[in-house]
Write an enzyme that holds these catalytic residues in place. Structure first.
Site, mmCIF file in Angstrom:
data_model
loop_
_atom_site.group_PDB
_atom_site.id
_atom_site.type_symbol
_atom_site.label_atom_id
_atom_site.label_comp_id
_atom_site.label_asym_id
_atom_site.label_seq_id
_atom_site.Cartn_x
_atom_site.Cartn_y
_atom_site.Cartn_z
ATOM 1 N N ASN A 89 0.793 -1.219 0.000
ATOM 2 C CA ASN A 89 0.000 0.000 0.000
ATOM 3 C C ASN A 89 0.832 1.280 0.000
ATOM 4 O OD1 ASN A 89 -2.537 1.684 0.696
ATOM 5 N ND2 ASN A 89 -1.159 2.088 2.405
ATOM 6 N N TYR A 155 3.033 8.530 -11.600
ATOM 7 C CA TYR A 155 2.147 7.727 -10.761
ATOM 8 C C TYR A 155 1.359 6.740 -11.611
ATOM 9 C CZ TYR A 155 -1.681 7.004 -7.320
ATOM 10 O OH TYR A 155 -2.614 6.475 -6.466
#
Length: 254
Positions: A89, A155
């Site tokens: 995560n 990203y």
């Protein structure tokens, strides 16, 4: 079903598990009975999160970009039992014009969002394979892997990559009983979103209204989905990207 959804007797390692989506996943896995290990860079934040979760939560200050220290981290965790569930995560983002992005900024995002989950999953899966115990590995992907989004190209490269990696690893690790999936959040109002995507109240309202179910994905929605994917209720689910977004990726956008 209640027996299969339980994570009792399992240990879950969640990177970036002290805040935001990571904490929500830790909370729901803890609620499902797992022993939870959260790792991140800020010791004080980790300790506060672990205190909130309870006695079955341990915490380790750790920077996931320090790939040479993965075995040390796993050795410390597994003194009390093997890691059965890994949630990749931990993440960062930089929002800026594509033409202004520097190689150093690109490398920084890739180190956290692509290289770290690739190599940490390798280290955890090697131990699962050796134990012949099976396991569950989860990557956090993004709507950026589905929809073209403004000024988050690096990203997007990483989040698209980990979704593909989950499919590839599902093929290669399946024979060892290791399931690999990705979880795809919709717009979740976390600190990262506030810093990168939402600049005005008008923008916030626009996103809410363009979501077919209206509003934002709640972190608990993602926590429950992650706990399900890690549980025996999902024992024959691998290689998927589970989208939890209120329908926004099935509609027009943004």
């Amino acid at each position: 079903m209640l027996k299969e959804i339980s994570l009792e007797g399992k240990t879950a390692l969640i990177t970036g598990g002290a805040t935001g989506i990571g904490y929500a996943i830790a909370e729901q896995m803890y609620d499902a009975g797992a022993d939870v290990v959260i790792a991140g860079r800020r010791a004080e934040v980790l300790k506060e999160a672990a205190d909130r979760l309870g006695e079955r939560c341990r915490w380790y200050p750790f920077d996931v970009t320090r790939t040479e220290e993965y075995d040390r981290l796993l050795d410390a965790i597994e003194e009390k039992g093997p890691v059965d569930i890994l949630v990749n995560n931990a993440g960062i983002n930089i929002k800026k014009d594509y033409f202004d992005f520097t190689p150093e900024e690109f490398d920084r995002i890739v180190a956290t969002q692509a290289k770290a989950p690739f190599l940490l999953s390798q280290a955890v899966a090697a131990r699962m394979k050796e134990r012949k115990s099976g396991g569950s590995i989860l990557f956090i992907s993004s709507l950026a892997s589905i929809l073209g989004m403004h000024e988050i190209q690096a990203y997007t490269v990483c989040k698209s990559g980990v979704k593909g990696l989950a499919r590839s690893l599902a093929r290669d690790l399946g024979p060892y009983g290791i399931r690999v999936n990705s979880l795809n959040p919709g717009f979740v109002y976390t600190d990262m979103l506030a810093k990168t995507n939402v600049k005005t109240p008008e923008r916030l309202k626009e996103i809410e209204e363009r979501t077919p179910m209206r509003g934002f994905t709640q972190t608990k929605d993602l926590g429950m989905a992650a706990a399900f994917l890690a549980s025996d209720a999902a024992r024959f689910i691998t290689g998927i990207d589970l989208v939890v977004d209120g329908g926004i990726s099935s509609s027009f956008l943004i």
